[in-house]
Motif scaffolding. Structure first.
Motif, PDB file in Angstrom:
ATOM      1  N   UNK A 273       0.887  -1.199  -0.082  1.00  0.00           N
ATOM      2  CA  UNK A 273      -0.158  -0.190   0.432  1.00  0.00           C
ATOM      3  C   UNK A 273       1.096   0.999  -0.735  1.00  0.00           C
ATOM      4  N   UNK A 274       2.020   1.221   0.775  1.00  0.00           N
ATOM      5  CA  UNK A 274       2.311   1.530   1.083  1.00  0.00           C
ATOM      6  C   UNK A 274       3.759   2.593  -0.606  1.00  0.00           C
ATOM      7  N   UNK A 275       4.095   1.625  -0.743  1.00  0.00           N
ATOM      8  CA  UNK A 275       5.125   1.633  -1.934  1.00  0.00           C
ATOM      9  C   UNK A 275       4.199   2.290  -3.308  1.00  0.00           C
ATOM     10  N   UNK A 276       3.199   1.278  -3.253  1.00  0.00           N
ATOM     11  CA  UNK A 276       2.001   1.907  -5.034  1.00  0.00           C
ATOM     12  C   UNK A 276       1.517   3.056  -4.252  1.00  0.00           C
ATOM     13  N   UNK A 277       1.481   3.724  -3.329  1.00  0.00           N
ATOM     14  CA  UNK A 277       1.863   5.810  -3.159  1.00  0.00           C
ATOM     15  C   UNK A 277       2.436   6.597  -3.864  1.00  0.00           C
ATOM     16  N   UNK A 278       3.073   5.383  -3.171  1.00  0.00           N
ATOM     17  CA  UNK A 278       4.741   6.348  -3.913  1.00  0.00           C
ATOM     18  C   UNK A 278       4.974   6.225  -5.117  1.00  0.00           C
TER      19      UNK A 278
END
Length: 617
Positions: free
Chosen positions: A546-551
């Motif tokens: 989730x964090x990675x795809x936000x980035x």
């Protein structure tokens, strides 16, 4: 992880071709003979140290001191591939028919390493072979298995911190529990015939009157009963009084849940334990229904008479099955001791009795670890204090005492001892790591990082300690160094059971730093592939995604992965707040605010945490 099993059943699937005839290499030391024509002698004796309910001994591989877990459940002595490399050992692949299987249903490929000189006690063995595992080896360096322990008889005297290898000739009718007097009671059970190919110690016991087969495994951790055998005795995970006991791990990547179940009676030989509790798990044990672990060996003195096909034991005192860390303060620990009918003496205070001759510092140190394993922390402090008085420049005893203080929830005293250990040995890896953890508790991140950097400089690149170092660096906010540690660890432990955790950590840290995002995505996807269906660790990996795809600006996909986390962990503040930020970016401000408000209920500082990483709605 609440616990894990030994590499019980470490055995080849095909012909091993590895067993050595070791007996002729040991000098026989005279020992008081039993009655009649029986010739009874001690082959070898070595001291052990208890750590986390497991017995360790020190041997030498060539000229280097190494620690081995004494593991009667291991078919063959073993070391990890990373440690073989660290020790400079040449390895070669075993045949395709040879692999190592574990009690959790997992298995791993194996190689062989040849050691020029393996020194065990007073014996120096030349051209000794070890199994080299690509996966995790359950010991600080390796396992001392049945290829050594089965050369004759073996006595496990954990209460006095020693293991003895024994030789008995013409002793079929002799009482080999030689330490018992004329009035001390003892128990004896029949065990199955053993051989080089089937060396495990297996006998019978009774659960609630139901006969089971038990395997005596000094490396197993808490004694564990299989679910199948428990069911035969009328005990199931949903039975009244059964509670979750946490996951346990076998060899390879296999992890299964365990449970703690009330048991009306456990009987072995003439000894019966009533109204106790046992750990049960869905594990398949080699030729047995239950592993009898070090908790039993700590509370008993055990002699395995392979020549007689018998096992003798006497009760030392204390709980037979040590599950105190899983029980509340109101639980009945006394119920885990044998019944009065067993007529066993209370020797629980044996370690506090004066010895015939003054012990040395090493003996006091071993005494302390045995006492700490029984949760007798006050006794352990006394023993370590005596060890320090005798050897005030030995950093090991200060480190050990610091660990006892931690178990007693006395962090300042622990930190003082860790300071002293590092002062005496500036490159003491274990003390540096322990002190860095303590400094983080005090929010001294620069001090913690300084200790970690010193540990990094003192640690071989293949060392398993780098796995732990990565997490401490991460907690100190040095994500770049955490990534470096995981790079080194993954390079030396490609088949370890913790690979999924390592990959997820590296994915998460890269996402926090907003660097190497394609590599981070590969790590997270590989972490998912290493996990079995139903493993709750999925929640952490989806949160990293989730964090990675936000980035990466993929807000819809980020929400999808945060949703997967929240299906498993409904109160995860990071996933809720992260989903809220995604929703703001997608112009769904009402939904986003609702999620962020809910996240703040679970973690009041969650907004500040996101801001520290440069993330805002």
């Amino acid at each position: 992880m609440a616990g894990w099993t030994s590499a019980c059943g470490v055995r080849p699937s095909g012909p091993p071709g590895l067993l050595l005839s070791l007996l002729v290499l040991f000098a026989v030391i005279p020992w008081p003979a039993a009655a009649g024509n029986c010739e009874f002698a001690k082959i070898l004796e070595f001291p052990i140290t208890m750590s986390n309910l497991r017995p360790y001994m020190t041997a030498k591989i060539n000229d280097t001191d190494v620690d081995f877990m004494v593991d009667s459940g291991a078919f063959y002595s073993a070391i990890s591939a990373a440690n073989a490399s660290q020790l400079g050992l040449a390895t070669y692949h075993a045949s395709r028919e040879f692999f190592v299987s574990g009690v959790g249903g997992g298995h791993t490929d194996a190689s062989i390493a040849r050691v020029n000189v393996f020194t065990l006690g007073e014996a120096a063995l030349r051209n000794t072979e070890f199994v080299v595992l690509d996966g995790r080896v359950l010991g600080r360096v390796g396992l001392l298995g049945q290829d050594v322990l089965h050369i004759g008889d073996v006595e496990y005297d954990f209460a006095h911190r020693v293991v003895r290898l024994m030789k008995a000739k013409d002793c079929k009718k002799a009482l080999l529990a030689y330490w018992v007097g004329t009035t001390q009671p003892y128990s004896v059970i029949d065990i199955e015939r053993t051989s080089a190919r089937q060396p495990h110690t297996v006998g019978d016991a009774f659960i609630g009157g139901v006969k089971i087969r038990v395997l005596f495994d000094t490396g197993a951790g808490p004694s564990t009963l299989s679910l199948a055998a428990a069911a035969r005795a009328g005990i199931k995970p949903d039975s009244p009084g059964v509670v979750a006991g946490g996951p346990v791990m076998g060899l390879g990547n296999a992890t299964v849940p365990s449970y703690v179940a009330p048991v009306s009676s456990f009987k072995i030989g003439d000894e019966e334990v009533r109204n106790t509790k046992l750990r049960i798990a869905n594990l398949a044990f080699p030729n047995a229904d239950m592993l009898i672990g070090p908790d039993f060996f700590l509370s008993h003195r055990v002699y395995v008479a392979n020549g007689q096909r018998k096992l003798y034991f006497t009760y030392n005192g204390g709980p037979v099955f040590n599950l105190s860390h899983l029980q509340s303060a109101s639980s009945d620990d006394d119920a885990a001791t044998p019944s009065a009918e067993a007529q066993v003496p209370d020797a629980s205070k044996a370690d506090s009795q004066p010895a015939a001759s003054l012990p040395d510092a090493a003996e006091y140190g071993r005494r302390a670890t045995a006492l700490a394993s029984r949760n007798d922390f006050s006794g352990a402090l006394v023993a370590l204090g005596l060890a320090i008085d005798l050897e005030p420049l030995n950093a090991q005893y200060f480190y050990a005492r610091g660990g006892v203080y931690l178990q007693m929830n006395a962090p300042e005293s622990a930190l003082h001892d860790f300071d002293q250990a590092v002062k005496l040995r500036p490159d003491y890896l274990a003390a540096l790591l322990a002190r860095s953890e303590m400094l983080l508790r005090k929010n001294d991140k620069p001090g913690a990082v300084a200790d970690l950097n010193a540990a990094d400089a003192a640690t071989p690149k293949q060392a398993d300690a780098r796995f732990s170092m990565a997490y401490v660096y991460e907690r100190a906010g040095d994500y770049g160094s955490a990534i470096t540690q995981m790079n080194l660890w993954l390079g030396s432990h490609p088949s370890d059971a913790r690979v999924s955790a390592a990959l997820n950590t590296r994915c998460w840290d890269r996402a926090l730093l907003n660097v190497d995002l394609p590599l981070a995505l590969k790590d997270c996807n590989n972490a998912l592939r290493h996990l079995v269906v139903g493993n709750t660790f999925h929640a952490r990996v989806y949160k990293s995604l989730g964090l990675l795809l936000f980035r990466m600006g993929q807000y819809d996909e980020s929400i999808t992965d945060y949703n997967e986390t929240l299906k498993i962990e409904h109160r995860d503040a990071w996933a809720l707040y992260g989903r809220g930020v995604d929703e703001y970016r997608l112009r769904k401000s009402a939904d986003g605010q609702a999620d962020m408000d809910q996240a703040a209920v679970f973690a009041t500082d969650i907004a500040e945490e996101f801001k520290r990483h440069g993330i805002a709605p």
